[in-house]
Design a protein around this motif. Structure first.
Motif, PDB file in Angstrom:
ATOM      1  N   GLN A   1       0.508  -1.249   0.096  1.00 22.01           N
ATOM      2  CA  GLN A   1       0.087   0.391  -0.518  1.00 22.01           C
ATOM      3  C   GLN A   1       1.101   1.239  -0.412  1.00 22.01           C
ATOM      4  O   GLN A   1       0.800   2.442  -0.634  1.00 22.01           O
ATOM      5  CB  GLN A   1      -0.766   0.164   1.164  1.00 22.01           C
ATOM      6  CG  GLN A   1      -1.758   1.379   1.165  1.00 22.01           C
ATOM      7  CD  GLN A   1      -2.998   1.271   0.227  1.00 22.01           C
ATOM      8  OE1 GLN A   1      -3.291  -0.291  -0.558  1.00 22.01           O
ATOM      9  NE2 GLN A   1      -3.136   2.720   0.015  1.00 22.01           N
ATOM     10  N   ASP A   2       1.913   1.491   0.639  1.00 21.33           N
ATOM     11  CA  ASP A   2       3.125   2.237   0.823  1.00 21.33           C
ATOM     12  C   ASP A   2       3.711   2.619  -1.005  1.00 21.33           C
ATOM     13  O   ASP A   2       3.676   3.574  -1.071  1.00 21.33           O
ATOM     14  CB  ASP A   2       4.136   2.013   2.086  1.00 21.33           C
ATOM     15  CG  ASP A   2       3.064   2.296   3.272  1.00 21.33           C
ATOM     16  OD1 ASP A   2       2.480   2.520   3.523  1.00 21.33           O
ATOM     17  OD2 ASP A   2       4.269   1.621   4.183  1.00 21.33           O
ATOM     18  N   PHE A   3       4.100   1.310  -1.228  1.00 17.24           N
ATOM     19  CA  PHE A   3       4.195   1.657  -2.507  1.00 17.24           C
ATOM     20  C   PHE A   3       3.421   1.977  -3.404  1.00 17.24           C
ATOM     21  O   PHE A   3       3.723   2.928  -4.275  1.00 17.24           O
ATOM     22  CB  PHE A   3       4.482   0.179  -2.893  1.00 17.24           C
ATOM     23  CG  PHE A   3       5.246   0.109  -4.412  1.00 17.24           C
ATOM     24  CD1 PHE A   3       6.391   0.664  -4.557  1.00 17.24           C
ATOM     25  CD2 PHE A   3       4.412  -0.514  -5.470  1.00 17.24           C
ATOM     26  CE1 PHE A   3       6.745   0.695  -6.213  1.00 17.24           C
ATOM     27  CE2 PHE A   3       4.945  -0.250  -6.455  1.00 17.24           C
ATOM     28  CZ  PHE A   3       5.711  -0.145  -7.121  1.00 17.24           C
ATOM     29  N   VAL A   4       2.191   1.746  -3.975  1.00 21.19           N
ATOM     30  CA  VAL A   4       0.860   2.169  -3.973  1.00 21.19           C
ATOM     31  C   VAL A   4       0.559   3.991  -3.950  1.00 21.19           C
ATOM     32  O   VAL A   4       0.679   4.627  -5.277  1.00 21.19           O
ATOM     33  CB  VAL A   4      -0.176   1.449  -4.689  1.00 21.19           C
ATOM     34  CG1 VAL A   4      -1.449   1.971  -5.119  1.00 21.19           C
ATOM     35  CG2 VAL A   4      -0.215   0.034  -5.170  1.00 21.19           C
ATOM     36  N   GLU A   5       1.122   3.991  -2.780  1.00 13.00           N
ATOM     37  CA  GLU A   5       0.146   5.738  -2.424  1.00 13.00           C
ATOM     38  C   GLU A   5       1.955   6.360  -3.252  1.00 13.00           C
ATOM     39  O   GLU A   5       1.921   7.573  -3.714  1.00 13.00           O
ATOM     40  CB  GLU A   5       0.622   5.353  -1.274  1.00 13.00           C
ATOM     41  CG  GLU A   5      -0.531   5.461  -0.635  1.00 13.00           C
ATOM     42  CD  GLU A   5      -1.247   5.119   0.656  1.00 13.00           C
ATOM     43  OE1 GLU A   5       0.471   6.186   1.622  1.00 13.00           O
ATOM     44  OE2 GLU A   5      -1.588   4.613   1.433  1.00 13.00           O
ATOM     45  N   GLN A   6       3.209   6.106  -2.936  1.00 12.58           N
ATOM     46  CA  GLN A   6       4.671   6.729  -3.351  1.00 12.58           C
ATOM     47  C   GLN A   6       4.455   6.644  -4.698  1.00 12.58           C
ATOM     48  O   GLN A   6       4.570   7.838  -5.954  1.00 12.58           O
ATOM     49  CB  GLN A   6       5.736   5.994  -3.416  1.00 12.58           C
ATOM     50  CG  GLN A   6       6.088   6.125  -1.586  1.00 12.58           C
ATOM     51  CD  GLN A   6       6.355   7.494  -1.189  1.00 12.58           C
ATOM     52  OE1 GLN A   6       7.006   8.387  -1.720  1.00 12.58           O
ATOM     53  NE2 GLN A   6       5.524   8.043  -0.280  1.00 12.58           N
ATOM     54  N   ILE A   7       3.632   5.563  -5.723  1.00 10.33           N
ATOM     55  CA  ILE A   7       3.379   5.532  -7.027  1.00 10.33           C
ATOM     56  C   ILE A   7       2.560   6.745  -7.450  1.00 10.33           C
ATOM     57  O   ILE A   7       2.965   7.332  -8.822  1.00 10.33           O
ATOM     58  CB  ILE A   7       3.542   3.894  -7.505  1.00 10.33           C
ATOM     59  CG1 ILE A   7       4.171   3.419  -7.462  1.00 10.33           C
ATOM     60  CG2 ILE A   7       3.368   4.332  -9.398  1.00 10.33           C
ATOM     61  CD1 ILE A   7       5.639   3.449  -8.193  1.00 10.33           C
ATOM     62  N   ALA A   8       1.371   7.121  -7.396  1.00  6.00           N
ATOM     63  CA  ALA A   8       0.569   7.243  -7.248  1.00  6.00           C
ATOM     64  C   ALA A   8       1.339   9.134  -6.602  1.00  6.00           C
ATOM     65  O   ALA A   8       0.842   9.896  -7.505  1.00  6.00           O
ATOM     66  CB  ALA A   8      -0.979   7.419  -6.169  1.00  6.00           C
ATOM     67  N   LEU A   9       1.828   9.474  -6.256  1.00  2.00           N
ATOM     68  CA  LEU A   9       2.298  10.589  -5.443  1.00  2.00           C
ATOM     69  C   LEU A   9       3.282  10.953  -6.517  1.00  2.00           C
ATOM     70  O   LEU A   9       3.234  12.072  -7.599  1.00  2.00           O
ATOM     71  CB  LEU A   9       2.985  10.539  -4.533  1.00  2.00           C
ATOM     72  CG  LEU A   9       3.677  11.781  -4.124  1.00  2.00           C
ATOM     73  CD1 LEU A   9       3.002  12.832  -3.311  1.00  2.00           C
ATOM     74  CD2 LEU A   9       4.445  11.422  -2.819  1.00  2.00           C
ATOM     75  N   LEU A  10       4.093  10.159  -7.306  1.00  6.88           N
ATOM     76  CA  LEU A  10       4.839  10.087  -8.362  1.00  6.88           C
ATOM     77  C   LEU A  10       4.413  10.375  -8.993  1.00  6.88           C
ATOM     78  O   LEU A  10       4.470  11.476 -10.369  1.00  6.88           O
ATOM     79  CB  LEU A  10       5.545   9.538  -8.124  1.00  6.88           C
ATOM     80  CG  LEU A  10       7.210   9.384  -9.638  1.00  6.88           C
ATOM     81  CD1 LEU A  10       8.079  10.327  -8.958  1.00  6.88           C
ATOM     82  CD2 LEU A  10       7.731   8.614  -9.739  1.00  6.88           C
ATOM     83  N   THR A  11       3.356  10.289  -9.571  1.00 10.70           N
ATOM     84  CA  THR A  11       1.922  10.053 -11.092  1.00 10.70           C
ATOM     85  C   THR A  11       1.543  11.731 -10.836  1.00 10.70           C
ATOM     86  O   THR A  11       1.894  12.467 -11.827  1.00 10.70           O
ATOM     87  CB  THR A  11       1.271   9.349 -11.324  1.00 10.70           C
ATOM     88  OG1 THR A  11       1.787   7.794 -11.131  1.00 10.70           O
ATOM     89  CG2 THR A  11       0.926   9.323 -12.854  1.00 10.70           C
ATOM     90  N   GLY A  12       1.300  11.620  -9.551  1.00 11.96           N
ATOM     91  CA  GLY A  12       0.610  13.290  -9.626  1.00 11.96           C
ATOM     92  C   GLY A  12       1.771  14.795  -9.974  1.00 11.96           C
ATOM     93  O   GLY A  12       0.627  15.288 -10.423  1.00 11.96           O
ATOM     94  N   MET A  13       3.033  14.098  -9.368  1.00 12.36           N
ATOM     95  CA  MET A  13       3.417  14.937  -9.601  1.00 12.36           C
ATOM     96  C   MET A  13       4.292  14.894 -11.260  1.00 12.36           C
ATOM     97  O   MET A  13       4.560  16.390 -11.369  1.00 12.36           O
ATOM     98  CB  MET A  13       5.284  14.993  -8.819  1.00 12.36           C
ATOM     99  CG  MET A  13       4.865  14.869  -6.956  1.00 12.36           C
ATOM    100  SD  MET A  13       6.117  14.564  -5.846  1.00 12.36           S
ATOM    101  CE  MET A  13       7.524  14.878  -6.844  1.00 12.36           C
ATOM    102  N   LEU A  14       4.672  14.346 -12.132  1.00  9.07           N
ATOM    103  CA  LEU A  14       4.748  14.546 -13.463  1.00  9.07           C
ATOM    104  C   LEU A  14       3.896  14.939 -13.995  1.00  9.07           C
ATOM    105  O   LEU A  14       4.171  14.764 -15.071  1.00  9.07           O
ATOM    106  CB  LEU A  14       4.886  12.660 -13.730  1.00  9.07           C
ATOM    107  CG  LEU A  14       6.324  12.132 -13.202  1.00  9.07           C
ATOM    108  CD1 LEU A  14       6.651  10.951 -13.565  1.00  9.07           C
ATOM    109  CD2 LEU A  14       7.670  13.004 -13.284  1.00  9.07           C
ATOM    110  N   GLU A  15       2.986  14.717 -13.592  1.00  8.35           N
ATOM    111  CA  GLU A  15       1.588  15.134 -14.729  1.00  8.35           C
ATOM    112  C   GLU A  15       1.511  16.519 -14.370  1.00  8.35           C
ATOM    113  O   GLU A  15       0.982  17.620 -15.163  1.00  8.35           O
ATOM    114  CB  GLU A  15      -0.127  14.434 -14.469  1.00  8.35           C
ATOM    115  CG  GLU A  15       0.020  13.236 -14.608  1.00  8.35           C
ATOM    116  CD  GLU A  15      -1.011  12.691 -14.187  1.00  8.35           C
ATOM    117  OE1 GLU A  15      -2.038  12.954 -13.192  1.00  8.35           O
ATOM    118  OE2 GLU A  15      -1.466  11.539 -14.523  1.00  8.35           O
ATOM    119  N   GLU A  16       1.632  17.239 -13.420  1.00  4.77           N
ATOM    120  CA  GLU A  16       1.971  18.480 -13.588  1.00  4.77           C
ATOM    121  C   GLU A  16       2.462  19.577 -14.036  1.00  4.77           C
ATOM    122  O   GLU A  16       3.122  19.240 -14.616  1.00  4.77           O
ATOM    123  CB  GLU A  16       1.766  18.945 -12.014  1.00  4.77           C
ATOM    124  CG  GLU A  16       1.091  18.351 -10.950  1.00  4.77           C
ATOM    125  CD  GLU A  16       1.394  19.146  -9.310  1.00  4.77           C
ATOM    126  OE1 GLU A  16       2.386  19.865  -9.734  1.00  4.77           O
ATOM    127  OE2 GLU A  16       0.261  18.256  -8.452  1.00  4.77           O
TER     128      GLU A  16
END
Length: 60
Positions: A45-60
């Motif tokens: 779950q921590d890994f998935v949250e970090q991937i989601a955070l990274l994805t959100g940062m790259l989309e901006e």
């Protein structure tokens, strides 16, 4: 401990002792496995949250 085994041996309840030891060991292993599974799920779950955070940062 030796006294308890002697009492069970003289009364013929050695099979009950063996069954109790088997059940105790099995239950302890089940608790350990469930604890490890919960920890693994949390790490995933921590890994998935970090991937989601990274994805959100790259989309901006």
């Amino acid at each position: 401990m030796a006294e308890a085994l002697q009492i069970f041996a003289t009364k013929g309840d050695l099979a009950h002792v063996a069954l109790f030891l088997w059940a105790s060991t099995t239950s302890a292993l089940l608790v350990w496995c469930l604890r490890e599974l919960a920890a693994s799920n949390q790490r995933f779950q921590d890994f998935v949250e970090q991937i989601a955070l990274l994805t959100g940062m790259l989309e901006e």
